[in-house]
Design an enzyme around this catalytic site. Structure first.
Site, short mmCIF file in Angstrom:
data_model
loop_
_atom_site.label_atom_id
_atom_site.label_comp_id
_atom_site.label_asym_id
_atom_site.label_seq_id
_atom_site.Cartn_x
_atom_site.Cartn_y
_atom_site.Cartn_z
N GLU A 1 27.70 46.19 45.89
CA GLU A 1 28.79 44.98 44.59
C GLU A 1 28.70 45.36 42.89
O GLU A 1 27.78 44.92 42.33
CB GLU A 1 28.56 43.78 45.15
N CYS B 1 29.25 42.47 35.74
CA CYS B 1 27.13 42.38 36.14
C CYS B 1 26.98 44.10 37.17
O CYS B 1 27.86 43.82 38.01
CB CYS B 1 27.26 41.26 37.49
N CYS C 1 16.52 46.79 47.41
CA CYS C 1 15.55 47.19 45.52
C CYS C 1 14.82 47.25 46.98
O CYS C 1 14.39 46.67 47.70
CB CYS C 1 16.31 45.98 45.42
N CYS D 1 11.79 41.40 46.11
CA CYS D 1 10.99 39.75 45.13
C CYS D 1 11.39 38.57 46.89
O CYS D 1 12.69 38.77 47.19
CB CYS D 1 11.76 39.18 44.17
N CYS E 1 14.83 37.07 46.30
CA CYS E 1 15.96 37.39 46.89
C CYS E 1 17.04 38.18 47.60
O CYS E 1 16.16 38.52 48.60
CB CYS E 1 16.05 38.17 45.63
N CYS F 1 23.78 35.06 41.17
CA CYS F 1 22.42 36.28 41.22
C CYS F 1 21.78 35.52 42.35
O CYS F 1 21.57 34.40 42.84
CB CYS F 1 21.73 35.04 39.64
N1 SAH Z 1 15.74 43.73 39.36
C1 SAH Z 1 16.44 43.26 37.92
C2 SAH Z 1 17.56 42.92 37.82
C3 SAH Z 1 18.68 42.57 39.27
S1 SAH Z 1 19.13 40.14 38.04
C4 SAH Z 1 15.58 42.15 38.72
O1 SAH Z 1 14.96 41.62 39.07
O2 SAH Z 1 15.26 41.84 36.39
C5 SAH Z 1 19.55 39.03 38.99
C6 SAH Z 1 18.46 38.53 38.42
O3 SAH Z 1 18.81 36.98 39.68
C7 SAH Z 1 16.84 38.29 38.16
O4 SAH Z 1 16.03 37.01 37.45
C8 SAH Z 1 16.48 38.16 40.08
O5 SAH Z 1 15.18 37.70 39.48
C9 SAH Z 1 17.71 36.56 40.09
N2 SAH Z 1 17.89 35.62 41.15
C10 SAH Z 1 17.25 36.84 42.81
N3 SAH Z 1 17.97 35.65 43.68
C11 SAH Z 1 18.09 34.66 42.92
C12 SAH Z 1 18.78 34.21 43.80
N4 SAH Z 1 18.35 33.63 44.69
N5 SAH Z 1 18.98 32.98 43.08
C13 SAH Z 1 18.97 32.66 41.78
N6 SAH Z 1 19.06 33.52 40.33
C14 SAH Z 1 18.11 35.08 41.76
#
Ligand code: SAH
Length: 381
Positions: free
Chosen positions: A105, A118, A125, A129, A132, A373
């Site tokens: 997406e 974005c 991935c 984490c 996420c 995000c």
């Molecule tokens: N893998 C990279 C790029 C993804 S950026 C990274 O982790 O930086 C996406 C951002 O959204 C990251 O900062 C991630 O930690 C954050 N994120 C992940 N899950 C989320 C959620 N459920 N709510 C808000 N932010 C989230």
């Protein structure tokens, strides 16, 4: 071309994706077809300035060449399946599919005088984490440079639709302070914050930036790009040496090692001290300000003590050239986590500000279409 992902579309296997070719490679292809080299310039203009997505639209090319392009190349390695509109049309999510059906997406967000896309760098991935949604998919595919370019050019084109459909009297327009005059006319920012970990697919990621940066092509300034990483130290060090001055964001999420390892398995390999050293090396080398992303999880990392510890970490050994982006966690099903209250979020920001650290709260976009995000998981709203 090495395109291992295209295994069930033999018709596409050997066809180059025009977005994936560097300008030199495009020239080589045309010369090998017996075409004059200036045709490569015309095609670059068509792809990156006129935003053509079909050789049939390239009316300045001879018909025979258009036909050859149509049968022997393709434009974009992904198939655009659907566009979802959220926030009254001011946030749009595109769902793209690989030939095997796996989806990725991209999200376009419209602000006054600014339009940000974005972009996803991987399908799924590998980083794991726990908060996420994308992590739950595991690692499905790496995107090619061309596939990242494709998402950006989709967004650039979609801005036209946003402008045509804009209703200044809609509630979303006033909520986002948008008027006809402040509607952006073109894409201004590209953030690699979609699905995947860009530094786990570094060369393809950087290749997409190079293609989009080309001053004779899409001409996106280096500073219009931001790459976000979970904290892969080798990637940070490599970026510090890269010729293009791209903005760097680090997903930090807590200043405590044990807690970070529980939230982000990558921390076992690159603990906070190593990560911070790499970031300090990066800022020393580039003199560029980094951003730290900090997802706020209720009662986990959102306490005043944690805010103080974060401030300690960012000021220890001299004040760091940085900014903190606080992100209230967006709900992901199948977790036992909760979003921090508004009061906790502002209190956290105030503590950082009081310690002299610039901090902002990220405004949520696209939650109504599962585009916020951490919510990207190939779902349809
Ligand atoms: N893998 C990279 C790029 C993804 S950026 C990274 O982790 O930086 C996406 C951002 O959204 C990251 O900062 C991630 O930690 C954050 N994120 C992940 N899950 C989320 C959620 N459920 N709510 C808000 N932010 C989230």
């Amino acid at each position: 071309m090495d395109r291992p992902d295209i295994h069930n579309r033999p018709d596409l296997c050997n066809r180059p994706d025009l977005y994936n070719l560097s300008f030199d490679a495009l020239k080589d292809l045309l010369v090998s077809w017996g075409q004059p080299a200036f045709r490569a310039k015309q095609i670059r203009t068509q792809l990156y300035q006129k935003l053509s997505s079909d050789p049939a639209e390239m009316s300045d090319l001879p018909k025979a060449l258009r036909e050859r392009l149509a049968t022997e190349t393709h434009i974009g390695g992904l198939t655009l399946k659907r566009v979802f509109k959220g926030d009254g049309g001011l946030t749009r999510k595109a769902l793209f599919a690989f030939p095997d059906g796996v989806v990725v997406e991209a999200v376009l967000m419209i602000y006054p005088k600014r339009a940000t896309v974005c972009v996803s760098s991987q399908a799924g991935c590998p980083m794991g984490c726990v908060f996420c949604a994308t992590a739950k998919l595991g690692h499905l595919h790496d995107l090619t440079p061309g596939m990242m370019v494709q998402q950006v050019l989709w967004a650039a084109r979609e801005i036209e639709a946003v402008r045509a459909e804009f209703d200044p009297h809609d509630k979303a327009a006033s909520r986002h302070r948008l008027t006809r005059d402040s509607l952006p006319t073109h894409l201004t920012n590209v953030v690699y914050m979609g699905m995947g970990e860009p530094f786990n697919n570094y060369d393809n990621w950087y290749g997409s930036v190079e293609r989009l940066h080309d001053p004779d092509g899409f001409n996106m300034g280096a500073r219009s790009f931001t790459v976000s990483t979970v904290g892969l130290v080798p990637g940070i060090l490599k970026l510090a040496e890269a010729p293009l001055q791209i903005n760097l964001a680090i997903s930090l999420h807590t200043a405590r090692d044990e807690e970070r390892s529980a939230l982000m398995p990558v921390n076992r390999k690159f603990p906070i001290a190593d990560l911070m050293q790499a970031v300090r090396d990066y800022t020393a080398k580039t003199r560029r300000r980094v951003s730290f992303e900090y997802v706020l999880l209720a009662e986990k990392n959102d306490t005043p003590e944690e805010a103080e510890e974060l401030a300690d970490l960012l000021t220890r050994g001299g004040k760091m050239l940085c900014h903190v982006n606080l992100i209230p966690w967006n709900p992901v099903s199948g977790t036992n986590l909760a979003r921090s209250t508004r009061g906790r979020v502002t209190a956290f920001r105030d503590i950082l500000e009081a310690r002299g650290i610039s901090a902002t709260i990220r405004i949520q976009r696209g939650a109504d279409i599962d585009a916020a995000c951490g919510q990207l998981a190939g779902s349809s709203a």
